[in-house]
Design a protein around this motif. Structure first.
Motif, PDB file in Angstrom:
ATOM      1  N   VAL A  38      -4.224   6.521   9.685  1.00 32.11           N
ATOM      2  CA  VAL A  38      -4.848   5.823  10.599  1.00 32.11           C
ATOM      3  C   VAL A  38      -5.314   4.607   9.646  1.00 32.11           C
ATOM      4  CG1 VAL A  38      -7.186   5.394  11.784  1.00 32.11           C
ATOM      5  CG2 VAL A  38      -5.715   7.454  11.943  1.00 32.11           C
ATOM      6  N   ALA A  39      -5.745   4.734   8.404  1.00 38.25           N
ATOM      7  CA  ALA A  39      -6.369   3.934   7.508  1.00 38.25           C
ATOM      8  C   ALA A  39      -5.362   2.846   7.129  1.00 38.25           C
ATOM      9  CB  ALA A  39      -6.877   4.663   6.098  1.00 38.25           C
ATOM     10  N   VAL A  71     -13.727   1.307   8.769  1.00 37.68           N
ATOM     11  CA  VAL A  71     -13.011   1.151   9.948  1.00 37.68           C
ATOM     12  C   VAL A  71     -13.572   0.098  10.430  1.00 37.68           C
ATOM     13  CG1 VAL A  71     -12.636   1.992  12.346  1.00 37.68           C
ATOM     14  CG2 VAL A  71     -12.463   3.678  10.440  1.00 37.68           C
ATOM     15  N   VAL A  72     -14.953  -0.333  10.420  1.00 35.36           N
ATOM     16  CA  VAL A  72     -15.502  -1.444  11.181  1.00 35.36           C
ATOM     17  C   VAL A  72     -15.190  -2.713  10.300  1.00 35.36           C
ATOM     18  CG1 VAL A  72     -17.985  -2.607  11.421  1.00 35.36           C
ATOM     19  CG2 VAL A  72     -17.747  -0.113  11.722  1.00 35.36           C
ATOM     20  N   VAL A  73     -15.141  -2.655   8.939  1.00 33.58           N
ATOM     21  CA  VAL A  73     -14.712  -3.908   8.141  1.00 33.58           C
ATOM     22  C   VAL A  73     -13.279  -4.307   8.495  1.00 33.58           C
ATOM     23  CG1 VAL A  73     -14.181  -4.656   5.946  1.00 33.58           C
ATOM     24  CG2 VAL A  73     -16.428  -3.386   6.385  1.00 33.58           C
ATOM     25  N   PRO A  75     -11.351  -6.726   3.273  1.00 34.01           N
ATOM     26  CA  PRO A  75     -10.354  -5.746   3.607  1.00 34.01           C
ATOM     27  C   PRO A  75      -9.768  -5.021   2.598  1.00 34.01           C
ATOM     28  CG  PRO A  75      -9.701  -7.910   3.639  1.00 34.01           C
ATOM     29  CD  PRO A  75     -11.141  -8.022   3.435  1.00 34.01           C
ATOM     30  N   SER A  76      -9.679  -5.298   1.426  1.00 30.24           N
ATOM     31  CA  SER A  76      -9.184  -4.635   0.367  1.00 30.24           C
ATOM     32  C   SER A  76     -10.031  -3.416  -0.150  1.00 30.24           C
ATOM     33  CB  SER A  76      -8.821  -5.593  -1.101  1.00 30.24           C
ATOM     34  OG  SER A  76     -10.115  -6.202  -1.222  1.00 30.24           O
ATOM     35  N   GLY A  77     -11.525  -3.932  -0.287  1.00 29.93           N
ATOM     36  CA  GLY A  77     -12.356  -2.555  -0.581  1.00 29.93           C
ATOM     37  C   GLY A  77     -12.460  -1.630   0.492  1.00 29.93           C
ATOM     38  N   ALA A  78     -12.231  -2.092   1.873  1.00 28.10           N
ATOM     39  CA  ALA A  78     -12.366  -1.149   2.900  1.00 28.10           C
ATOM     40  C   ALA A  78     -11.230  -0.373   2.940  1.00 28.10           C
ATOM     41  CB  ALA A  78     -12.606  -1.899   4.154  1.00 28.10           C
ATOM     42  N   LEU A  79      -9.870  -0.801   2.657  1.00 26.45           N
ATOM     43  CA  LEU A  79      -8.664   0.008   2.646  1.00 26.45           C
ATOM     44  C   LEU A  79      -8.779   0.970   1.488  1.00 26.45           C
ATOM     45  CD1 LEU A  79      -5.811   0.667   3.839  1.00 26.45           C
ATOM     46  CD2 LEU A  79      -5.210  -1.218   2.298  1.00 26.45           C
ATOM     47  N   GLY A  80      -9.129   0.423   0.345  1.00 20.86           N
ATOM     48  CA  GLY A  80      -9.203   1.146  -0.813  1.00 20.86           C
ATOM     49  C   GLY A  80     -10.106   2.530  -0.653  1.00 20.86           C
ATOM     50  N   GLU A  81     -11.230   2.116  -0.287  1.00 17.70           N
ATOM     51  CA  GLU A  81     -12.225   3.369   0.246  1.00 17.70           C
ATOM     52  C   GLU A  81     -11.818   4.019   1.135  1.00 17.70           C
ATOM     53  OE1 GLU A  81     -15.940   4.772  -1.020  1.00 17.70           O
ATOM     54  OE2 GLU A  81     -14.871   3.352  -1.836  1.00 17.70           O
ATOM     55  N   ALA A  82     -11.150   3.767   2.282  1.00 22.26           N
ATOM     56  CA  ALA A  82     -10.649   4.585   3.416  1.00 22.26           C
ATOM     57  C   ALA A  82      -9.602   5.387   2.568  1.00 22.26           C
ATOM     58  CB  ALA A  82      -9.920   3.714   4.610  1.00 22.26           C
TER      59      ALA A  82
END
Length: 259
Positions: free
Chosen positions: A155-156, A238-240, A216-223
């Motif tokens: 999903v991520a 997900v929100v970001v 978006p890079s940080g959000a994807l990496g964290e996810a």
């Protein structure tokens, strides 16, 4: 029956929409996988980064108690998603636009919507290959992801692909091809180093920690890290990612130039 009538009855017309999109998807995926330079960037480099950071001791990492490979593999997978959905897609689309390919394809029965759908799906196909290759290399190095987090990681990947493909279309549709080549590679380098992809935002110095969480890079990496390490998809990520997808998609829709 006249020849003209027979010809009209024998004409099959345009293929169904799903077949046109599927054909474009196949073309887009093969174009990336058959290009040696693209293959180097999307598959070979991430594997080398994974092996180098895992086996090398020149970079100290706070893994939070996880093994080095378990900590690094999710971030490298996130980086691979970015190389394909953003850098490769932005560069390829910008040169297609400059050469008139996008304008030509947009006037065919495929249409603009089908062309964009084919590009996104083609990216997902390439990413599947990336995940298989990088994942296999990581497993050989000792990676053991949380099984419950694998579907959430998928999903991520989809959310990250949507955000970075939207960014790629915005850049490719507004800048000259030569400028896109520089901007896309520079942006990837900056995001990889200071965008919370391989190294978590919490490990970045000063204000970069807070900035990376909003990218978006940080959000994807964290996810990717949270799903594959702990089996949980962070709601904030997900929100970001959804927010960036909406904003960048809107911008690309308004500003994209087909020629």
């Amino acid at each position: 029956m006249t020849t003209t009538t027979a010809g009209r009855r024998g004409h099959a017309g345009a293929a169904p929409t799903w077949r046109r999109v599927l054909a474009q998807t196949s073309f887009e995926a093969r174009a990336i996988l058959r290009n040696g330079e693209q293959l180097l960037v999307t598959v070979v480099v991430p594997v080398l980064v994974l092996v180098g950071l895992t086996r090398g001791t020149f970079v100290e990492l706070d893994t939070g108690g996880a093994s080095r490979i378990d900590f690094l593999a999710p971030g490298v997978l996130a980086l691979a998603v970015m190389t394909t959905s953003f850098t490769s897609q932005a560069i390829a689309s910008s040169f297609d636009r400059r050469n008139g390919v996008l304008r030509l394809l947009s006037t065919t029965p495929l249409g603009r919507g089908g062309l964009l759908a084919g590009k996104v799906l083609g990216v997902l196909v390439v990413e599947l290959v990336q995940v298989l290759v990088i994942g296999t290399a990581a497993v050989v190095l000792g990676w053991r992801p949380d099984p419950a987090g694998i579907p959430l990681a998928a999903v991520a990947v989809v959310l990250g692909t949507a955000a970075f493909t939207s960014l790629a279309m915005l850049v490719a549709g507004t800048l000259r091809a030569e400028a896109v080549l520089a901007v896309a590679n520079l942006a990837l380098l900056v995001l990889a180093v200071a965008g919370g992809v391989i190294v978590p935002a919490s490990s970045l110095p000063g204000p970069l920690e807070h900035i990376a969480l909003l990218l978006p890079s940080g959000a994807l990496g964290e996810a990717m890290r949270e799903t594959l390490l702990h089996g949980v998809l962070p709601p904030w990520s997900v929100v970001v990612l959804l927010g960036w997808t909406a904003a960048l998609g809107w911008g690309a829709g308004r500003l994209f130039r087909w020629h």
